[in-house]
Design a protein around this motif. Structure first.
Motif, PDB file in Angstrom:
ATOM      1  N   TRP A 181     -29.580  39.961 111.852  1.00 55.83           N
ATOM      2  CA  TRP A 181     -30.861  40.220 112.514  1.00 55.83           C
ATOM      3  C   TRP A 181     -30.696  40.913 113.855  1.00 55.83           C
ATOM      4  CZ3 TRP A 181     -29.913  35.796 109.658  1.00 55.83           C
ATOM      5  CH2 TRP A 181     -30.741  35.617 108.546  1.00 55.83           C
TER       6      TRP A 181
ATOM      7  N   ARG B 262     -36.869  41.575 117.234  1.00 60.50           N
ATOM      8  CA  ARG B 262     -36.082  41.154 116.067  1.00 60.50           C
ATOM      9  C   ARG B 262     -35.810  39.651 116.050  1.00 60.50           C
ATOM     10  NH1 ARG B 262     -33.118  45.096 113.456  1.00 60.50           N
ATOM     11  NH2 ARG B 262     -32.642  43.428 111.973  1.00 60.50           N
TER      12      ARG B 262
ATOM     13  N   LYS C  22     -37.822  37.335 116.400  1.00 61.42           N
ATOM     14  CA  LYS C  22     -38.885  36.628 115.674  1.00 61.42           C
ATOM     15  C   LYS C  22     -38.561  36.441 114.198  1.00 61.42           C
ATOM     16  CE  LYS C  22     -42.344  38.659 118.738  1.00 61.42           C
ATOM     17  NZ  LYS C  22     -43.357  39.737 118.847  1.00 61.42           N
ATOM     18  N   ASP C  23     -37.714  37.319 113.667  1.00 56.79           N
ATOM     19  CA  ASP C  23     -37.384  37.267 112.236  1.00 56.79           C
ATOM     20  C   ASP C  23     -36.123  36.461 111.938  1.00 56.79           C
ATOM     21  OD1 ASP C  23     -39.538  39.007 111.712  1.00 56.79           O
ATOM     22  OD2 ASP C  23     -38.282  40.750 112.171  1.00 56.79           O
TER      23      ASP C  23
END
Length: 205
Positions: A10, A23, A25-26
């Motif tokens: 990620w 990024r 957040k993912d």
């Protein structure tokens, strides 16, 4: 030690801090995202000379999505001011980006991140350091010390002393501000914490 896939897939190889925050957040590099309200990215100027690294977000940070805004954050602000360091001149982040807790009734009680969580989240901290390139890192507490200086380093034995991270970056370790918030000897421990921050500031002067 629990094994998690880790954050590598990620973490963006290019782009600045806004890309990192986007990024984050993912990220599914460990299990903490499942129960936390949200991820909490670092905050501060991309070219800060000083970076402060704490443990993990707390209850308030998890709800607000901002780093060091709860009781420990307010104490940190006060200590930085006393040490002659402005908060908006430093980059502040955590070794672990999601809140780990256990529920007691309606309350969410802080639970120290496991070694597996610290290792899994390590690529995010490494990327932040690559982007900011701080001249000095202030290590706040044992979890941050585990992430940056390894298992053998004892904060209580070396607090306020100039040390080096494995890559040669200058560092100073001190306690986590939450321990000062909870201290029964508040005035003494707040003074010692400010002294450590002053020592860090002096290394950059």
């Amino acid at each position: 030690m629990e094994k998690f896939p880790g954050a590598e897939e990620w973490v963006p190889a290019r782009g600045g801090l806004p890309k990192v925050a986007e990024r984050l957040k993912d990220c599914r590099g460990c299990d903490l995202w499942e129960d936390a309200e949200q991820v909490v990215p670092g905050d501060g100027p991309a070219k800060a000379r000083m970076m402060l690294v704490g443990e993990q977000p707390g209850d308030v940070e998890d709800k607000e999505g901002q780093v060091f805004v709860g009781p420990a954050g307010r104490l940190l602000d006060k200590a930085l001011e006393a040490a002659g360091i402005t908060r908006d001149s430093v980059y502040i982040t955590n070794a672990v980006k999601h809140f780990r807790f256990e529920r007691r009734g309606k309350r969410r009680i802080h639970k120290t991140p496991a070694v597996g969580h610290i290792v899994a989240c390590g690529p995010w901290l490494a990327r932040e350091r690559e982007i900011v390139k701080p001249e000095l890192v202030v290590v706040l507490g044992a979890v941050a010390a585990r992430a940056l200086l390894g298992t053998g380093f004892k904060v209580t034995e070396h607090r306020g002393e100039p040390v080096e991270l494995p890559d040669g970056t200058a560092a100073v370790a001190t306690v986590h501000p939450s321990s000062v918030v909870r201290s029964e000897e508040y005035r003494r421990d707040f003074g010692l914490f400010v002294d450590d921050l002053r020592a860090a500031g002096a290394l950059l002067a």
